[in-house]
Design an enzyme around this catalytic site. Structure first.
Site, PDB file in Angstrom:
ATOM      1  N   LYS A 178       0.878  -1.164   0.000  1.00 40.65           N
ATOM      2  CA  LYS A 178       0.000   0.000   0.000  1.00 40.65           C
ATOM      3  C   LYS A 178       0.919   1.218   0.000  1.00 40.65           C
ATOM      4  CE  LYS A 178      -1.950   2.962   1.954  1.00 40.65           C
ATOM      5  NZ  LYS A 178      -1.719   4.378   1.581  1.00 40.65           N
ATOM      6  N   GLU A 254       9.536   1.410  10.940  1.00 45.19           N
ATOM      7  CA  GLU A 254      10.514   2.494  10.794  1.00 45.19           C
ATOM      8  C   GLU A 254       9.722   3.786  10.904  1.00 45.19           C
ATOM      9  OE1 GLU A 254      12.467   1.357   7.129  1.00 45.19           O
ATOM     10  OE2 GLU A 254      13.751  -0.033   8.211  1.00 45.19           O
ATOM     11  N   CYS A 288      13.449  11.212   7.139  1.00 47.74           N
ATOM     12  CA  CYS A 288      13.272  10.790   8.536  1.00 47.74           C
ATOM     13  C   CYS A 288      14.564  10.928   9.324  1.00 47.74           C
ATOM     14  CB  CYS A 288      12.784   9.355   8.585  1.00 47.74           C
ATOM     15  SG  CYS A 288      13.875   8.233   7.716  1.00 47.74           S
ATOM     16  N   GLU A 390       8.512  16.376  15.661  1.00 45.11           N
ATOM     17  CA  GLU A 390       8.990  16.231  14.285  1.00 45.11           C
ATOM     18  C   GLU A 390       8.164  17.134  13.368  1.00 45.11           C
ATOM     19  OE1 GLU A 390       7.966  12.672  11.978  1.00 45.11           O
ATOM     20  OE2 GLU A 390      10.066  12.517  11.402  1.00 45.11           O
TER      21      GLU A 390
HETATM   22  P1  NAD Z   1       2.047   8.374   7.520  1.00 46.31           P
HETATM   23  O1  NAD Z   1       2.168   7.599   8.777  1.00 46.31           O
HETATM   24  O2  NAD Z   1       1.045   9.459   7.456  1.00 46.31           O
HETATM   25  O3  NAD Z   1       1.677   7.415   6.304  1.00 46.31           O
HETATM   26  C1  NAD Z   1       2.501   6.322   5.943  1.00 46.31           C
HETATM   27  C2  NAD Z   1       1.657   5.273   5.249  1.00 46.31           C
HETATM   28  O4  NAD Z   1       0.715   4.736   6.170  1.00 46.31           O
HETATM   29  C3  NAD Z   1       0.848   5.811   4.069  1.00 46.31           C
HETATM   30  O5  NAD Z   1       0.846   4.845   3.045  1.00 46.31           O
HETATM   31  C4  NAD Z   1      -0.539   5.968   4.677  1.00 46.31           C
HETATM   32  O6  NAD Z   1      -1.590   5.908   3.733  1.00 46.31           O
HETATM   33  C5  NAD Z   1      -0.586   4.774   5.608  1.00 46.31           C
HETATM   34  N1  NAD Z   1      -1.545   4.871   6.704  1.00 46.31           N
HETATM   35  C6  NAD Z   1      -1.954   5.992   7.363  1.00 46.31           C
HETATM   36  N2  NAD Z   1      -2.836   5.655   8.336  1.00 46.31           N
HETATM   37  C7  NAD Z   1      -2.996   4.310   8.294  1.00 46.31           C
HETATM   38  C8  NAD Z   1      -3.785   3.383   9.024  1.00 46.31           C
HETATM   39  N3  NAD Z   1      -4.584   3.777  10.019  1.00 46.31           N
HETATM   40  N4  NAD Z   1      -3.694   2.070   8.714  1.00 46.31           N
HETATM   41  C9  NAD Z   1      -2.887   1.658   7.724  1.00 46.31           C
HETATM   42  N5  NAD Z   1      -2.127   2.489   6.974  1.00 46.31           N
HETATM   43  C10 NAD Z   1      -2.172   3.804   7.254  1.00 46.31           C
HETATM   44  O7  NAD Z   1       3.499   8.908   7.186  1.00 46.31           O
HETATM   45  P2  NAD Z   1       3.935   9.858   5.980  1.00 46.31           P
HETATM   46  O8  NAD Z   1       3.443  11.225   6.256  1.00 46.31           O
HETATM   47  O9  NAD Z   1       3.596   9.198   4.688  1.00 46.31           O
HETATM   48  O10 NAD Z   1       5.532   9.817   6.112  1.00 46.31           O
HETATM   49  C11 NAD Z   1       6.260  10.682   6.921  1.00 46.31           C
HETATM   50  C12 NAD Z   1       6.656   9.997   8.216  1.00 46.31           C
HETATM   51  O11 NAD Z   1       7.419   8.828   7.931  1.00 46.31           O
HETATM   52  C13 NAD Z   1       7.551  10.844   9.096  1.00 46.31           C
HETATM   53  O12 NAD Z   1       7.167  10.696  10.438  1.00 46.31           O
HETATM   54  C14 NAD Z   1       8.941  10.226   8.886  1.00 46.31           C
HETATM   55  O13 NAD Z   1       9.850  10.436   9.940  1.00 46.31           O
HETATM   56  C15 NAD Z   1       8.595   8.790   8.735  1.00 46.31           C
HETATM   57  N6  NAD Z   1       9.656   8.055   8.042  1.00 46.31           N
HETATM   58  C16 NAD Z   1      10.434   7.191   8.751  1.00 46.31           C
HETATM   59  C17 NAD Z   1      11.468   6.511   8.120  1.00 46.31           C
HETATM   60  C18 NAD Z   1      12.376   5.576   8.875  1.00 46.31           C
HETATM   61  O14 NAD Z   1      13.121   4.841   8.235  1.00 46.31           O
HETATM   62  N7  NAD Z   1      12.345   5.550  10.190  1.00 46.31           N
HETATM   63  C19 NAD Z   1      11.699   6.709   6.751  1.00 46.31           C
HETATM   64  C20 NAD Z   1      10.880   7.606   6.065  1.00 46.31           C
HETATM   65  C21 NAD Z   1       9.847   8.266   6.713  1.00 46.31           C
END
Ligand code: NAD
Length: 486
Positions: A178, A254, A288, A390
């Protein structure tokens, strides 16, 4: 306008209910793609297809056969390099050089690295004594988990998605991905690649949509999914973990970060300025591992702030393929609002705005895009929102420090624990600090330098588990023990 369908059982399909959503360009907010939004029935079908492939043709292949196919995937990504670059530029709005140097080559590299690892990794074996003197031999058997649900974010879409898909497939699992609703294009392109190189149908599936009450939630709640790997916000991870608890499914997370960059007065000054500039502002701060808290040893504090300001003010905003430009927009209008609300909060909480803090003037054609200025603050207490939370935008707060102990305590005083970057020529001190700072990854005189064989992941609220190298196998396989009485 491009039409993006779901990829289920080897075919590009509309959703059963016919629902779609629009994908907008970050550079001008025009609609660039209409995306099929997977409903419950589509997700269920994708999971069934993945299960059938796992129990069928994919499960029947030898490791060598799987490895050959994954090398084929890497080669085909490289052959279609320009298509991937164009798709990822359209989705993210980030400059071409970020795509060609980082995002797309890493996607291909992920498939190669994990194919090599699975081919070469041994399993364990123990001999034991028994009362009859003949003994017994134990040996480990690595088996795939089954169907892995992959949920990925938008900030480095192809790199982060393949970082999970490649080891999952190398280990013999099948996947339902997804991708983020903000960045659907490269996950779809990868479906074309899978078909071209002969990955059996059902091994790689993509369902598009949102999180709650959409494809993300349907996928994580589906009991046919045996394990869930997720990259995204810590808050989302909490929700996914609750879904995964039903049926006792394993998770690898992550998550977010609020990473400290630490610069000592003895550092190579120019290298440190360049390093912190990249860590705070690369990808418009949407990394991130990026640095939103910078601590600089007092003797060089003023000089450092001035040098970073100069670099931040020199960025050139523009289209991803504009050779004169080197700086992109944020991913969406919604994210821009969030980042700008933090910019306002920083001022309310008493920040000195060294540079930025607003929206740049853009030519009319780009004026509707999600542009924001790289922003540097000083003068805030550690309790301020932009120092604790963040932001995930192009910004950092810089504060002076006087001693090693002080800065270690400052770095550790946060709920997150993803990464840190330390700049010093005193390597004894750097090693000592690396052991004390509570993060998954410490960079010394570098940042974002990644050897894919090493453990990657976050401490505290930045993640659960480690991926990378053999560490990925801990999640994507299950170790069984066979005990043979001799
Ligand atoms: P997000 O959590 O909003 O979304 C990530 C994914 O989860 C998307 O595909 C979204 O549609 C899905 N999602 C959202 N709610 C959900 C639910 N209830 N059930 C299932 N899936 C769901 O994150 P984002 O805004 O896309 O990304 C930014 C975040 O990601 C930042 O916090 C960043 O630090 C983190 N990040 C972490 C790493 C790492 O390696 N630690 C790498 C990249 C990004």
């Amino acid at each position: 306008m491009q039409i993006v369908k779901n990829f289920i059982d080897g075919e590009f399909v509309d959703s059963v209910e016919g629902k779609t959503f629009d994908k907008r360009s970050p550079i001008d907010n025009s609609v660039i793609a209409r995306v099929a939004e997977a409903g419950q029935a589509d997700v269920d079908r994708a999971v069934r297809a993945a299960k059938a492939a796992r129990n069928g043709v994919w499960g029947g292949l030898t490791t060598d056969q799987r490895v050959d196919l994954l090398y084929g995937v890497a080669d085909e990504i490289t052959r279609r390099f320009e298509d991937f670059v164009a798709a990822e530029m359209a989705d993210t709005g980030q400059p071409r050089h970020v795509m060609t140097h980082v995002f797309i080559p890493r996607g291909a590299a992920n498939f190669k690295v994990f194919a090599d690892i699975i081919k070469n990794v041994p399993t364990e074996s123990f001999q034991m004594a028994t009362p009859d003197g003949r003994g017994a031999l134990n040996y480990g058997l690595r088996v795939p988990k089954g169907v892995v649900g992959v949920i990925s974010p938008w900030n480095a879409p192809f790199l982060l998605m393949t970082w999970k898909v490649a080891p999952a497939l190398a280990c013999g699992n099948t996947v339902v991905v997804k991708p983020s609703e903000e960045t659907p294009l490269t996950a779809a392109l990868l479906g074309e690649v899978m078909n071209k190189v002969g990955i059996p149908r059902g091994v790689y599936n993509v369902v598009n949509g949102f999180g709650p009450a959409s494809a993300g939630e349907y996928l994580t709640r589906n009991q046919g999914v045996d394990a869930i790997t997720f990259t995204g916000e810590t808050r989302t991870g909490t929700t996914i973990m609750q879904a995964a608890a039903q049926g006792m499914r394993d998770v690898s997370f992550e998550l977010g970060g609020k990473n400290a960059g630490i610069v000592f007065a003895d550092a190579d000054f120019d290298a440190a300025v360049e390093g912190i500039f990249r860590s705070a502002f690369l990808n418009s701060g949407q990394v991130c591992l990026g640095t939103e808290r910078v601590y600089v040893e007092r003797p060089i504090f003023e000089r450092f702030v001035a040098a970073l300001k100069q670099k931040a003010e020199a960025v050139k905003f523009g289209r991803p393929d504009d050779p004169e430009a080197n700086y992109g927009p944020l991913i969406s209008d919604e994210h821009r609002r969030k980042v700008l609300s933090y910019y306002a909060k920083a001022v309310e909480e008493g920040a000195t705005v060294v540079t930025g803090g607003g929206v740049p003037d853009m030519p009319a054609a780009l004026a509707q895009g999600n542009w924001v200025q790289p922003t540097i603050w000083t003068g805030l207490p550690e309790t301020a929102s932009v120092v604790r939370e963040e932001v995930f935008g192009p910004c950092c707060h810089i504060r002076p420090f006087d001693s090693e102990d002080e800065v270690v305590n400052l770095a550790n005083d946060n709920d997150y624990g993803l990464s840190t970057t330390i700049w010093t020529t005193n390597l004894t001190r750097a090693h000592r600090m690396a052991a004390r700072i509570e993060v998954g990854i410490t960079w010394i005189n570098s940042w974002f330098l990644r050897d894919l064989r090493t453990a990657f992941g976050g401490s505290k609220q930045s993640g659960i588990g480690r991926e990378g190298g053999v560490h990925s196998l801990e999640f994507y396989t299950e170790m069984r023990n066979v005990c043979v009485k001799l």
